[in-house]
Design a protein around this motif. Structure first.
Motif, PDB file in Angstrom:
ATOM      1  N   UNK A  10       0.834  -1.205   0.000  1.00  0.00           N
ATOM      2  CA  UNK A  10       0.000   0.000   0.000  1.00  0.00           C
ATOM      3  C   UNK A  10       0.867   1.252   0.000  1.00  0.00           C
ATOM      4  N   UNK A  11       1.935   1.254   0.778  1.00  0.00           N
ATOM      5  CA  UNK A  11       2.847   2.402   0.790  1.00  0.00           C
ATOM      6  C   UNK A  11       3.488   2.603  -0.587  1.00  0.00           C
ATOM      7  N   UNK A  12       3.864   1.519  -1.230  1.00  0.00           N
ATOM      8  CA  UNK A  12       4.452   1.625  -2.574  1.00  0.00           C
ATOM      9  C   UNK A  12       3.434   2.199  -3.544  1.00  0.00           C
ATOM     10  N   UNK A  13       2.222   1.705  -3.484  1.00  0.00           N
ATOM     11  CA  UNK A  13       1.150   2.193  -4.363  1.00  0.00           C
ATOM     12  C   UNK A  13       0.899   3.682  -4.150  1.00  0.00           C
ATOM     13  N   UNK A  14       1.063   4.146  -2.907  1.00  0.00           N
ATOM     14  CA  UNK A  14       0.810   5.553  -2.579  1.00  0.00           C
ATOM     15  C   UNK A  14       1.977   6.460  -2.941  1.00  0.00           C
ATOM     16  N   UNK A  15       3.102   5.899  -3.397  1.00  0.00           N
ATOM     17  CA  UNK A  15       4.269   6.714  -3.712  1.00  0.00           C
ATOM     18  C   UNK A  15       5.088   7.074  -2.500  1.00  0.00           C
ATOM     19  N   UNK A  16       4.934   6.320  -1.426  1.00  0.00           N
ATOM     20  CA  UNK A  16       5.664   6.573  -0.186  1.00  0.00           C
ATOM     21  C   UNK A  16       6.522   5.368   0.184  1.00  0.00           C
ATOM     22  N   UNK A  20      11.503   5.898   6.802  1.00  0.00           N
ATOM     23  CA  UNK A  20      12.500   6.207   7.822  1.00  0.00           C
ATOM     24  C   UNK A  20      12.114   5.430   9.080  1.00  0.00           C
ATOM     25  N   UNK A  21      13.035   4.641   9.595  1.00  0.00           N
ATOM     26  CA  UNK A  21      12.632   3.640  10.570  1.00  0.00           C
ATOM     27  C   UNK A  21      13.709   3.397  11.613  1.00  0.00           C
ATOM     28  N   UNK A  31       9.611  -5.395   7.979  1.00  0.00           N
ATOM     29  CA  UNK A  31      10.923  -5.438   7.344  1.00  0.00           C
ATOM     30  C   UNK A  31      10.991  -6.621   6.374  1.00  0.00           C
ATOM     31  N   UNK A  32      10.478  -7.757   6.807  1.00  0.00           N
ATOM     32  CA  UNK A  32      10.476  -8.938   5.942  1.00  0.00           C
ATOM     33  C   UNK A  32       9.635  -8.700   4.693  1.00  0.00           C
ATOM     34  N   UNK A  37      11.473  -5.651  -2.559  1.00  0.00           N
ATOM     35  CA  UNK A  37      10.532  -4.724  -3.183  1.00  0.00           C
ATOM     36  C   UNK A  37      11.171  -3.336  -3.335  1.00  0.00           C
ATOM     37  N   UNK A  38      10.594  -2.497  -4.198  1.00  0.00           N
ATOM     38  CA  UNK A  38      11.165  -1.153  -4.394  1.00  0.00           C
ATOM     39  C   UNK A  38      10.879  -0.233  -3.209  1.00  0.00           C
ATOM     40  N   UNK A  39      11.476  -0.575  -2.079  1.00  0.00           N
ATOM     41  CA  UNK A  39      11.308   0.179  -0.833  1.00  0.00           C
ATOM     42  C   UNK A  39      12.693   0.584  -0.350  1.00  0.00           C
ATOM     43  N   UNK A  40      12.831   1.843   0.045  1.00  0.00           N
ATOM     44  CA  UNK A  40      14.082   2.315   0.623  1.00  0.00           C
ATOM     45  C   UNK A  40      13.879   2.446   2.124  1.00  0.00           C
TER      46      UNK A  40
END
Length: 524
Positions: A10-16, A20-21, A31-32, A37-40
């Motif tokens: 859902x965060x990826x779909x929203x462009x977010x 920061x964690x 995290x798993x 996935x395209x997550x930074x």
């Protein structure tokens, strides 16, 4: 697909997808779920710092910032930073891990009423109840953060909700903010009032003091009316706004375009008695406050972006260019630089001259008196300040968030030695993630803002408890984690140190031993 997978997708779909964690037991499923996935994932050293980084990232990108922390103490550590985002009107979502729903009431590990704790510092705060609806919860949080007056939202994610298996996806429409349109009748009435006024002012809030906010303002700027941004706790005494308080006293009409009527405007008493008010605000409660304090001639519920579009559509154009010029001159006025030894004024003037050569820098300001000198002296295309909340400490995390958002741009932060201590460990975060920025620490060996209060209120003989380590080598702290460090003790060393720090292309700390001054006061 688990609840955790639904959250990340859902965060990826929203462009977010930049998160920061700080890790912890309760959010390991997230995290798993992010793996491959395209997550930074930008892992900070303190939960509050993670929120500040997401705050700056959101201000620079115009998207919703995401901070993700563990439950219990981790969640508690993040709360204070939400106050800065709330006052700064930053769209942000704090995702906190949470004890399992099935164990609540039985003394679960780190069990805490997290939603209630975060509620006063956010627009909305709640705990997810099922994996099947957790994606909708995330989308709702993003939508609320962006709607009306932007601000932070908190969502707690119980670990059993994250681990439960589910299916399904969300449409991108789920993230669309709710628009509060300014009625055409109100827009035309406001246009008539602006046209009739001889000395009108339009005052805008922190949400419009960002790159995306300024872009949205373009149609309103084209109308030719003076527009004044307010994002500082100093209010009408903000040295970055010159002699703004003087021109405010001369205004015969003030239009608050989403700017809250509060202490920064003297609760409405900062204007002449005959001045009229127009108030457009997305919050019913703040409209009621304005009606109680100043009895506006026109008040309507609308979000600022809608109000800009509706006002521009009226075609009203300012007729008195002389008033606009007078306001611009007042806003540009600055206090004369303080002479003498290396001090707050000399340092900030030197930084301004250096950044003017480089052109496209992002300037971050944080701290008490040093922050006021920096904001009054340094002019760059974009800046991020600690804002109306007046809390110090976010400067170094702000710089990291800004660099993450705009890696191609120079980022320079000016902070005091007091405020640097809050999150100086984040230099390691910047080194690890390759976010080169320059932090200039004005080191006067004290909590200078409070020291100045003591001097004014009680006298030099009764100063107490505001001393810090004289000459502390903050530059060596940065070096110890792989950054660049430089010590500056003379004015002529400032420019070479700045040039070398940027050339180093790694997180840098320039530790400048200064004479601390009281904040500047700009007079006509």
């Amino acid at each position: 697909m688990r609840g955790a997978d639904a959250v990340i997708r859902t965060l990826i779909e929203a462009g977010s997808g930049t998160i920061f964690s700080l890790s912890g037991n309760h959010i390991m499923p997230l995290y798993d779920a992010a793996f491959g996935l395209p997550v930074e994932l930008i892992h900070a050293r303190h939960e509050g710092a993670a929120v500040h980084m997401a705050d700056a990232w959101a201000r620079m990108t115009g998207r919703v910032g995401i901070a993700m922390v563990t439950g219990g103490p981790g969640h508690a550590n993040a709360i204070g930073a939400l106050l800065t985002a709330r006052a700064g009107e930053t769209p942000l979502v704090l995702l906190s891990g949470h004890a399992p729903l099935a164990e609540l009431g039985n003394g679960a590990f780190q069990e805490l009423d997290q939603a209630a704790m975060a509620a006063p510092a956010t627009k909305a705060s709640w705990t997810a109840q099922a994996a099947a609806t957790v994606a909708a919860d995330v989308a709702r949080a993003i939508r609320i953060a962006r709607s009306g007056r932007p601000g932070p939202v908190h969502l707690s994610l119980p670990s059993d909700v994250l681990e439960e298996s589910i299916g399904g996806t969300l449409s991108s429409a789920a993230f669309t903010p709710e628009i509060q349109v300014l009625p055409a009748e109100a827009a035309h009435r406001a246009a008539a009032l602006l046209r009739e006024a001889k000395r009108p002012l339009i005052v805008i809030p922190p949400a419009l003091c960002t790159p995306s906010g300024r872009a949205a303002l373009a149609p309103l700027v084209a109308l030719g009316f003076p527009i004044v941004p307010m994002e500082s706790p100093r209010g009408v005494r903000d040295p970055a706004l010159g002699t703004w308080g003087t021109v405010l006293k001369q205004a015969d009409l003030v239009l608050l375009l989403g700017k809250a009527l509060d202490f920064t405007l003297g609760f409405g008493k900062a204007v002449a008695p005959e001045c009229r008010w127009v108030v457009f605000d997305p919050e019913v409660e703040l409209l009621a406050r304005a009606r109680r304090l100043v009895a506006p001639v026109l008040a309507a519920q609308a979000d600022p972006l809608s109000a800009i579009a509706s006002l521009a559509a009226t075609g009203v154009v300012a007729s008195d260019k002389g008033w606009r010029v007078a306001v611009a001159q007042a806003l540009a006025r600055r206090t004369p630089p303080a002479g003498g030894n290396l001090n707050s004024s000399v340092l900030c003037a030197s930084i301004d001259a250096f950044l003017a050569e480089r052109g496209n820098a992002v300037f971050v300001s944080d701290g008490g008196e040093i922050g006021q000198w920096a904001q009054a002296s340094i002019v760059t295309p974009d800046r991020i300040i600690n804002g109306v909340a007046g809390a110090i400490g976010p400067g170094i995390p702000f710089a990291i968030g800004a660099k993450a958002a705009a890696p191609e741009r120079d980022v320079l932060a000016v902070v005091g030695d007091g405020t640097a201590g809050f999150h100086i460990a984040e230099f390691e975060t910047a080194v690890r993630n390759n976010f080169p920025f320059v932090a200039v620490i004005g080191n006067d060996g004290r909590w200078n803002a409070e020291h100045q209060i003591q001097l004014r209120s009680y006298g030099a003989a009764r100063t107490i408890g505001c001393e810090l380590g004289a000459g502390t080598r903050y530059d060596r702290m940065a070096e110890a984690v792989g950054g660049f460090g430089a010590l500056v003790e003379r004015t002529e060393q400032i420019e070479p140190a700045l040039r070398t720090a940027f050339a180093a292309n790694r997180p840098a700390c320039i530790n400048v031993l200064i004479e601390g001054l009281p904040a500047p006061i700009v007079t006509a």
